[in-house]
Design a protein around this motif. Structure first.
Motif, PDB file in Angstrom:
ATOM      1  N   LEU A  96       0.731  -1.253   0.041  1.00  0.00           N
ATOM      2  CA  LEU A  96      -0.132  -0.102  -0.115  1.00  0.00           C
ATOM      3  C   LEU A  96       0.983   1.376   0.077  1.00  0.00           C
ATOM      4  CD1 LEU A  96      -2.717  -0.960   2.485  1.00  0.00           C
ATOM      5  CD2 LEU A  96      -3.101  -1.018   0.557  1.00  0.00           C
ATOM      6  N   SER A  97       0.486   2.216  -0.700  1.00  0.00           N
ATOM      7  CA  SER A  97       1.127   3.387  -0.789  1.00  0.00           C
ATOM      8  C   SER A  97       0.454   4.712  -1.052  1.00  0.00           C
ATOM      9  CB  SER A  97       2.290   3.674  -1.884  1.00  0.00           C
ATOM     10  OG  SER A  97       1.678   3.410  -3.189  1.00  0.00           O
ATOM     11  N   LYS A  98       0.847   5.747  -0.680  1.00  0.00           N
ATOM     12  CA  LYS A  98       0.094   7.027  -0.824  1.00  0.00           C
ATOM     13  C   LYS A  98       1.061   8.255  -0.803  1.00  0.00           C
ATOM     14  CE  LYS A  98      -3.057  10.098  -1.115  1.00  0.00           C
ATOM     15  NZ  LYS A  98      -4.216   9.911  -2.333  1.00  0.00           N
ATOM     16  N   SER A  99       0.838   8.945  -1.978  1.00  0.00           N
ATOM     17  CA  SER A  99       1.745  10.109  -2.145  1.00  0.00           C
ATOM     18  C   SER A  99       1.003  11.585  -2.251  1.00  0.00           C
ATOM     19  CB  SER A  99       2.465  10.007  -3.450  1.00  0.00           C
ATOM     20  OG  SER A  99       3.104   8.693  -3.513  1.00  0.00           O
ATOM     21  N   TYR A 100       1.316  12.383  -1.753  1.00  0.00           N
ATOM     22  CA  TYR A 100       0.704  13.621  -1.841  1.00  0.00           C
ATOM     23  C   TYR A 100       1.965  14.569  -2.693  1.00  0.00           C
ATOM     24  CZ  TYR A 100      -2.765  12.400   1.571  1.00  0.00           C
ATOM     25  OH  TYR A 100      -3.508  11.871   2.319  1.00  0.00           O
ATOM     26  N   GLY A 101       1.527  14.706  -4.047  1.00  0.00           N
ATOM     27  CA  GLY A 101       2.609  15.231  -4.793  1.00  0.00           C
ATOM     28  C   GLY A 101       3.961  14.628  -4.603  1.00  0.00           C
ATOM     29  N   ALA A 102       4.844  15.167  -4.362  1.00  0.00           N
ATOM     30  CA  ALA A 102       6.240  14.633  -4.046  1.00  0.00           C
ATOM     31  C   ALA A 102       6.419  13.981  -2.662  1.00  0.00           C
ATOM     32  CB  ALA A 102       7.408  15.657  -4.306  1.00  0.00           C
ATOM     33  N   VAL A 103       5.626  14.137  -1.833  1.00  0.00           N
ATOM     34  CA  VAL A 103       5.597  13.638  -0.254  1.00  0.00           C
ATOM     35  C   VAL A 103       5.052  12.268  -0.273  1.00  0.00           C
ATOM     36  CG1 VAL A 103       4.822  14.172   1.953  1.00  0.00           C
ATOM     37  CG2 VAL A 103       5.447  15.899   0.551  1.00  0.00           C
ATOM     38  N   LYS A 104       5.685  11.318   0.122  1.00  0.00           N
ATOM     39  CA  LYS A 104       5.418  10.003   0.169  1.00  0.00           C
ATOM     40  C   LYS A 104       4.938   9.738   1.543  1.00  0.00           C
ATOM     41  CE  LYS A 104       6.460   6.548  -3.135  1.00  0.00           C
ATOM     42  NZ  LYS A 104       6.717   5.249  -3.483  1.00  0.00           N
ATOM     43  N   ALA A 105       3.482   9.832   1.643  1.00  0.00           N
ATOM     44  CA  ALA A 105       2.879   9.791   3.328  1.00  0.00           C
ATOM     45  C   ALA A 105       2.965   8.180   3.769  1.00  0.00           C
ATOM     46  CB  ALA A 105       1.560  10.172   3.330  1.00  0.00           C
ATOM     47  N   LEU A 106       3.075   7.318   2.610  1.00  0.00           N
ATOM     48  CA  LEU A 106       2.826   5.918   3.039  1.00  0.00           C
ATOM     49  C   LEU A 106       3.365   5.220   1.527  1.00  0.00           C
ATOM     50  CD1 LEU A 106       1.426   4.156   5.163  1.00  0.00           C
ATOM     51  CD2 LEU A 106      -0.536   3.771   3.601  1.00  0.00           C
ATOM     52  N   SER A 107       4.555   4.552   2.019  1.00  0.00           N
ATOM     53  CA  SER A 107       5.174   3.807   1.020  1.00  0.00           C
ATOM     54  C   SER A 107       5.481   2.270   1.060  1.00  0.00           C
ATOM     55  CB  SER A 107       6.879   4.387   0.898  1.00  0.00           C
ATOM     56  OG  SER A 107       7.361   4.559   2.074  1.00  0.00           O
ATOM     57  N   ASP A 108       4.816   1.580   0.255  1.00  0.00           N
ATOM     58  CA  ASP A 108       4.843   0.221  -0.032  1.00  0.00           C
ATOM     59  C   ASP A 108       4.817  -0.558   1.496  1.00  0.00           C
ATOM     60  OD1 ASP A 108       5.600  -2.053  -1.409  1.00  0.00           O
ATOM     61  OD2 ASP A 108       7.497  -1.816  -1.412  1.00  0.00           O
ATOM     62  N   THR A 109       3.709  -0.307   1.953  1.00  0.00           N
ATOM     63  CA  THR A 109       3.500  -0.813   3.291  1.00  0.00           C
ATOM     64  C   THR A 109       2.420  -1.974   3.137  1.00  0.00           C
ATOM     65  OG1 THR A 109       3.640   1.318   4.364  1.00  0.00           O
ATOM     66  CG2 THR A 109       2.417  -0.513   5.650  1.00  0.00           C
ATOM     67  N   ASP A 110       2.872  -3.263   4.091  1.00  0.00           N
ATOM     68  CA  ASP A 110       2.018  -4.314   4.111  1.00  0.00           C
ATOM     69  C   ASP A 110       0.983  -4.164   5.529  1.00  0.00           C
ATOM     70  OD1 ASP A 110       2.834  -4.978   1.859  1.00  0.00           O
ATOM     71  OD2 ASP A 110       4.338  -6.662   2.741  1.00  0.00           O
ATOM     72  N   PHE A 111       0.005  -4.647   5.490  1.00  0.00           N
ATOM     73  CA  PHE A 111      -0.858  -4.535   6.824  1.00  0.00           C
ATOM     74  C   PHE A 111      -2.011  -5.668   6.552  1.00  0.00           C
ATOM     75  CE2 PHE A 111      -3.852  -3.110   9.531  1.00  0.00           C
ATOM     76  CZ  PHE A 111      -3.276  -2.808  10.889  1.00  0.00           C
ATOM     77  N   HIS A 112      -2.222  -6.366   7.755  1.00  0.00           N
ATOM     78  CA  HIS A 112      -3.342  -7.227   7.551  1.00  0.00           C
ATOM     79  C   HIS A 112      -4.219  -7.339   9.054  1.00  0.00           C
ATOM     80  CE1 HIS A 112      -1.245 -10.345   9.993  1.00  0.00           C
ATOM     81  NE2 HIS A 112       0.038  -9.782   9.366  1.00  0.00           N
ATOM     82  N   LEU A 113      -5.183  -7.626   9.082  1.00  0.00           N
ATOM     83  CA  LEU A 113      -6.167  -7.732  10.350  1.00  0.00           C
ATOM     84  C   LEU A 113      -7.058  -8.859  10.028  1.00  0.00           C
ATOM     85  CD1 LEU A 113      -7.001  -5.930  12.719  1.00  0.00           C
ATOM     86  CD2 LEU A 113      -8.538  -4.946  11.292  1.00  0.00           C
ATOM     87  N   ALA A 114      -6.839  -9.816  11.296  1.00  0.00           N
ATOM     88  CA  ALA A 114      -7.582 -11.061  11.204  1.00  0.00           C
ATOM     89  C   ALA A 114      -8.868 -10.649  12.001  1.00  0.00           C
ATOM     90  CB  ALA A 114      -6.817 -11.919  11.753  1.00  0.00           C
ATOM     91  N   THR A 115      -9.899 -11.571  11.935  1.00  0.00           N
ATOM     92  CA  THR A 115     -11.162 -11.529  12.559  1.00  0.00           C
ATOM     93  C   THR A 115     -10.937 -11.599  13.944  1.00  0.00           C
ATOM     94  OG1 THR A 115     -12.090 -12.510  10.715  1.00  0.00           O
ATOM     95  CG2 THR A 115     -13.394 -12.252  12.701  1.00  0.00           C
ATOM     96  N   GLY A 116     -11.527 -10.627  14.674  1.00  0.00           N
ATOM     97  CA  GLY A 116     -11.387 -10.567  16.186  1.00  0.00           C
ATOM     98  C   GLY A 116     -10.113 -10.211  16.855  1.00  0.00           C
ATOM     99  N   GLU A 117      -9.173  -9.907  15.770  1.00  0.00           N
ATOM    100  CA  GLU A 117      -7.910  -9.577  16.351  1.00  0.00           C
ATOM    101  C   GLU A 117      -7.822  -7.931  16.713  1.00  0.00           C
ATOM    102  OE1 GLU A 117      -3.198  -9.958  14.518  1.00  0.00           O
ATOM    103  OE2 GLU A 117      -4.721  -9.471  13.115  1.00  0.00           O
ATOM    104  N   VAL A 118      -6.898  -7.613  17.734  1.00  0.00           N
ATOM    105  CA  VAL A 118      -6.660  -6.261  18.327  1.00  0.00           C
ATOM    106  C   VAL A 118      -5.340  -5.804  17.834  1.00  0.00           C
ATOM    107  CG1 VAL A 118      -6.706  -4.606  19.951  1.00  0.00           C
ATOM    108  CG2 VAL A 118      -8.460  -6.512  19.993  1.00  0.00           C
ATOM    109  N   VAL A 119      -5.193  -4.830  16.938  1.00  0.00           N
ATOM    110  CA  VAL A 119      -3.745  -4.532  16.363  1.00  0.00           C
ATOM    111  C   VAL A 119      -3.547  -3.072  17.067  1.00  0.00           C
ATOM    112  CG1 VAL A 119      -2.390  -3.891  14.528  1.00  0.00           C
ATOM    113  CG2 VAL A 119      -3.673  -5.853  14.390  1.00  0.00           C
TER     114      VAL A 119
END
Lengths: 489, 312
Positions: free
Chosen positions: A25-48
Motif C-alpha cells: 500500500l502506498s499514498k503520495s501527496y505530490g512529491a511527499v510519500k506519506a505511505l510507501s509500500d506498506t503491508d498490513f493485515h487484520l484478522a477477524t477478532g484481532e486487536v492491533v
C-alpha cells in the motif's frame, strides 16, 4: 530493529480468517510519500495496536484502510475479495467503522441525531425513537452509568462525553453487523474509569469476532488489549510484534530508533540572570531563557507547547524585550502575500530603518540584500514577490525577518515544517551561530531530532512543562520517556 | 497581453474621467468645459478627502469599513460652524473643531468595535445614528453659515487656478507617501494582508487600526468643514451622497476591498470620474431615476474591466 512483518501470520491469524489484507500500500501527496509500500493485515477478532511518531504515516494508513483516502498503489483485499476502488461507503457496508481523533460528531446535533447520520436504516416515521434506543443501548453497554443526555446538542457536552458518544456510536448496531473498528486516539479526553470501560469493550468486541485497530500514544492501553503491535516510521511499517510479554520500554525503543547524529555540543551556557522568564501560573516549570541559550519545547503534539510558545512571545512583547517570531504556519501566520521579499523581510525592522516616520529605501535595500545573500535565498532579486518562491526559500525569508531585527529573543514555532533537509541544516547552523552571539531562542518543534540543537528542553504533558532535560540528557529516548510518563494506564 | 490590460488598475478612473470630458466637449462645445472642470475639481476634491480616509480604514483588512462617514461629516460641519460663529467668525477655530470632532468620532467607532467586539459595519452604523442625532440638536433644520474667511478660501483662485483642490492634491501626496514609505502606512498594509502575520511580526494591530479610524474620522471632519464653506453652510443632508460614492471611489481608485493594498493617487481619477459623470448626466437632462441606473451600470462596467489585484 525487530522485523517480524514477513513472518507467517501466526497463531491468531492462522486460526482466524483475515478481515482485511493490504500488500504494498502506498499514498503520495505530490512529491511527499506519506505511505510507501506498506503491508498490513487484520484478522477477524484481532486487536492491533498501531504506534509511531507524529507524521509516521499512521493516519494515512488508517485513512486508506477506511476508504477515506484513495490509495496511490498496492493491493487491498477485504474478506478475501479484492476491494477495488475502496470508499468510505463501501467500508461501512462491509461493517468497517471508524472513530476518528478529530471528533466527527456534528456539534449542533444531539447524540441521537448524530447516530442517524451513521445508520441509513434509521429512517421514516419514528426514526428518532429508534435512534435514541440504538445509541442509548450502545452507551449503556460501553460506558454504563455515563449519565449522558442523548438529546442534548453534542456541542454542549464536555470533550470526554463527546468522545464517549463517538466510541459508543462506533459500536452501535442497526441492520448490518459491525465487523471491524478503527479507533484513532479514542481515549485522549477520557478519564481513568471511562478508559478502563473502553478497554473492556475492546476485549469484549474481540471475543465477539470484531477486529480492532487501536491507534494511540498511550502505550499502556496497547499493551493491555492488543494481540499485535505495529510500529510505523517515515511512512513505513518498521516493526510488527506479537504482544506476548512486550514491555513499554521495548516499544519506546522501537519507536525512538533514531539515527545517531554526531554533532559538536556547544559550550555550556552561563546561567546567571535569565534574559526572560515566563511562568504559566499552573505550578509547572518556569521557562527561563539565558543569554545565548537555545531552549526547546518538546512533547507529544497538542500538549500545550504551541500555546505556551505564544504566551511567552506575547509576554516578552509586553515586557518590552525585543522579540521576534518565526512562524511554521507560513501561509496564515507568516507571509504578507502581496509583498516582495524586501517588504516581507523589513516589516519587523521598520522603526530601525526609518527617520522621522519615513522608511529609508537605501537602508531597507541594504539590510535585505545582506540577509538575502547570507541565507542564500534562491530568487532573481529582493524585489521578487515572496509567493513566487519555493516553500523553503519563503521560510528562509521569514527567518531573515527575525534575524535581521533587533530581537534578543527569537521564538520558533515549528519553523522547519515543509522545509527540505538541505535548508534545515543550513538554518540549524545559523541558529547556533546566532546563539553564540548572545541571542536566545525558544524553539517548538514536532521533530524530535531537532532538539539535538537545544541546550535545555522542556517536555510538555497535558498543557504543563513536566520535565526539564539539560545538555547531554537531551536524547530521543529520554524525550519519549518524559512525553509518555504517567500517561499510560 | 494587450496594452490596455497592462495598465495599472488605478489609472482607469483617470481614463474614464477624460473620456467623459471628451464626450461633453463634443456634445456642448469647448466653451462650457472650463466651468464643468472647475466644479468637478471642487466637489471632486471633497470626495477625495472623504475617500482617502475611507481608504485607510479599508486597507487595514477585510471587514473594516466606516459607515458613519456621512454623519461624522455633517456633525463636524455643524460643530465647526457653531464654534466658528461663537468665536466671532474664526475659520481656524472652525477647522480645529471640525478635525477634533471627526477624530473623536473615529475613536468612538473603533472603541465600539474593540470593546463590544462588534463587526465594523454594525459599530459604525450604530454610531452614525448617534452622530446624526447630535448634529440635529446643534442646529435643527436650519443651515449654519460658514465664517467669511472659509467661504472665501474654498472659492479662491490664484491666476484662475483654484487653490482648494491644489491643497487637497498636496494631502493626497502625503497620503501616498504614508502608504509607500511611512512606518504606520506599511504596518497598516501588513495588517490588511494578514492580521495573524502582522501580530507575529511585532505589529500592534489594534493601535494601527485605531489610527486608521481616527484618520478616517478626521478626513470626514475636514470634508464637512470644506463643504460647508463652499456650499454656504452646514445642512443636515450634506453628507448623504458621501457613503456609497466614497466606497466606490476607493475601489475604483485601485484599493483592494479585501485590504492590504491601497492607492491614494488613483482616488483622484475615480473622484473626478464620478463628479464629471454626475455633471454630464445633468447636462443631458436625464431624470433622477435614469441617472442612477446609468451611474450604477457604468460603475459595474468599469470595475469589471479593471484587472483585479492579485489577492492570495
Amino acid at each position: 530493529m525487530q522485523q517480524v512483518a514477513n513472518m507467517p501470520v501466526g497463531e491468531m491469524g492462522a486460526k482466524a480468517p483475515l478481515f482485511l489484507a493490504g500488500r504494498g500500500l502506498s499514498k503520495s501527496y505530490g512529491a511527499v510519500k506519506a505511505l510507501s509500500d506498506t503491508d498490513f493485515h487484520l484478522a477477524t477478532g484481532e486487536v492491533v495496536g498501531l504506534i509511531g511518531h507524529n507524521g509516521a504515516g499512521k493516519s494515512t494508513l488508517i485513512n486508506v484502510l477506511a476508504g477515506v483516502v484513495a490509495r496511490s498503489g498496492g493491493i487491498f483485499e477485504v474478506l478475501g475479495r479484492d476491494a477495488g476502488d475502496w470508499s468510505a461507503n463501501l467500508a461501512r457496508e462491509n461493517g468497517l467503522r471508524c472513530v476518528f481523533q478529530e471528533l466527527s460528531l456534528c456539534p449542533n446535533l444531539s447524540a441521537t441525531e448524530n447516530t442517524r447520520l451513521l445508520h441509513p436504516a434509521l429512517k421514516g416515521f419514528g426514526w428518532k425513537q429508534r435512534a435514541r434506543k440504538t445509541i442509548q443501548s450502545a452507551l449503556d453497554t460501553v460506558f454504563p452509568d455515563s449519565g449522558i443526555d442523548v438529546d442534548r446538542p453534542v456541542g454542549e457536552l464536555s470533550l470526554g462525553e463527546r468522545q464517549m458518544i463517538e466510541i459508543a456510536r462506533g459500536f452501535s448496531v442497526t441492520d448490518s453487523p459491525v465487523r471491524a473498528i478503527i479507533l484513532d486516539e479514542p481515549t485522549s479526553s477520557l478519564g481513568a474509569e471511562a478508559t478502563r470501560q473502553f478497554l473492556e469493550q475492546v476485549s469484549r468486541a474481540s471475543e465477539d469476532g470484531i477486529s480492532v485497530i487501536l491507534v494511540t500514544h498511550r502505550l499502556g492501553e496497547i499493551l493491555a488489549v492488543a494481540h499485535r503491535v505495529v510500529t510505523m516510521k517515515d511512512g513505513l511499517v518498521i516493526s510488527d510484534q506479537f504482544n506476548d510479554g512486550l514491555s513499554r520500554s521495548e516499544l519506546v525503543a522501537v519507536m525512538g530508533d533514531l539515527e545517531p547524529e554526531t554533532r559538536e555540543r556547544r559550550d555550556a551556557v552561563v546561567r546567571d540572570v535569565p534574559v526572560f522568564s515566563h511562568s504559566s501560573g499552573l505550578g509547572d516549570h518556569d521557562i527561563e531563557l539565558h543569554q545565548g541559550e537555545i531552549v526547546g519545547l518538546a512533547g507529544l503534539d497538542g500538549h500545550g507547547q504551541r500555546e505556551r510558545l505564544r504566551a511567552v512571545f506575547d509576554a516578552a512583547r509586553v515586557s518590552g524585550l525585543p522579540v521576534a517570531f518565526v512562524a511554521g504556519d507560513r501561509v496564515s501566520e507568516g507571509l504578507f502575500p502581496l509583498w516582495s521579499i524586501r517588504d516581507n523581510l523589513t516589516i519587523r525592522s521598520l522603526s530601525a530603518l526609518s527617520r522621522g516616520g519615513l522608511v529609508s529605501n537605501e537602508a531597507a535595500d541594504r539590510l535585505t540584500q545582506s540577509w538575502f545573500e547570507r541565507l542564500k535565498v534562491r530568487a532573481p532579486g529582493i524585489a521578487t514577490p515572496l509567493l513566487s518562491l519555493s516553500g523553503g526559500n519563503q521560510q528562509k525569508v521569514l527567518f531573515a525577518r527575525a534575524l535581521a531585527s533587533d530581537a534578543r529573543l527569537i521564538v520558533l514555532d515549528d519553523p522547519m515544517r515543509g522545509v527540505d533537509v538541505g535548508t534545515k541544516h543550513e538554518v540549524y547552523a545559523l541558529i547556533r551561530n546566532e546563539a553564540e552571539t548572545g541571542r536566545s531562542f525558544l524553539w517548538y518543534s514536532t521533530e524530535t531530532e531537532e532538539f539535538e540543537n537545544c541546550d535545555r528542553l522542556h517536555v510538555f504533558r497535558e498543557g504543563r512543562s513536566e520535565t526539564i532535560l539539560d545538555g547531554e540528557r537531551i536524547e530521543p529516548n529520554a524525550i519519549l520517556e518524559a512525553s509518555f510518563g504517567g500517561l499510560y494506564v | 497581453m494587450s496594452a490596455l490590460t497592462r495598465l495599472a488598475p488605478w489609472t482607469y478612473g483617470f481614463i474614464a474621467a477624460v473620456a467623459i470630458l471628451i464626450i461633453m466637449m463634443v456634445a456642448s462645445g469647448v466653451g462650457s468645459l472650463g466651468s464643468v472642470l472647475s466644479t468637478a475639481l471642487i466637489f471632486g476634491a471633497i470626495s477625495v478627502v472623504v475617500a482617502t480616509g475611507q481608504m485607510f480604514v479599508i486597507a487595514t483588512g477585510p471587514g473594516n469599513i466606516d459607515l458613519s462617514v456621512p454623519a461624522v461629516l455633517t456633525l463636524s460641519a455643524y460643530a465647526a460652524m457653531t464654534a466658528a460663529a461663537a468665536s466671532g467668525g474664526s475659520a481656524l477655530v472652525g477647522l480645529v473643531v471640525a478635525l477634533g470632532t471627526g477624530m473623536i468620532a473615529g475613536t468612538l467607532n473603533y472603541g465600539a468595535i474593540l470593546a463590544l467586539r462588534l463587526p465594523p459595519i454594525i459599530a459604525t452604523l450604530a454610531w452614525s445614528f448617534v452622530f446624526q442625532s447630535v448634529a440635529f440638536n446643534f442646529g435643527g433644520e436650519a443651515t449654519l453659515k460658514p465664517p467669511a474667511a472659509l467661504a472665501a478660501f474654498t472659492s479662491f483662485r490664484l491666476a484662475g487656478v483654484q487653490i482648494m483642490p491644489i491643497c487637497i492634491m498636496g494631502l493626497t501626496a502625503v497620503a501616498a507617501l504614508t502608504l509607500t514609505r511611512g512606518v504606520w502606512g506599511r504596518r497598516a498594509l501588513a495588517v490588511g494582508q494578514s492580521e495573524a502575520a502582522a501580530h507575529f511580526a511585532g505589529i500592534r494591530v489594534k493601535r494601527v487600526r485605531l489610527v486608521s479610524y481616527v484618520l478616517c474620522g478626521g478626513a470626514a471632519g475636514l470634508a464637512g468643514y470644506l463643504l460647508a464653506g463652499f456650499t454656504g453652510g452646514a445642512a443636515l443632508n450634506m453628507g448623504d451622497t458621501y457613503l456609497m460614492e466614497a466606497i466606490a471611489i476607493v475601489a475604483l481608485g485601485g484599493t483592494s476591498i479585501a485590504g492590504g493594498q491601497a492607492n491614494a493617487v488613483g482616488i483622484w481619477g475615480a473622484a473626478l470620474f464620478f463628479n464629471l459623470m454626475g455633471t454630464m448626466l445633468n447636462t443631458f437632462q436625464f431624470q433622477a431615476g435614469m441617472r442612477f441606473i446609468i451611474m450604477g451600470a457604468l460603475i459595474i462596467a468599469i470595475v469589471a474591466i479593471v484587472p483585479k489585484p492579485k489577492v492570495r
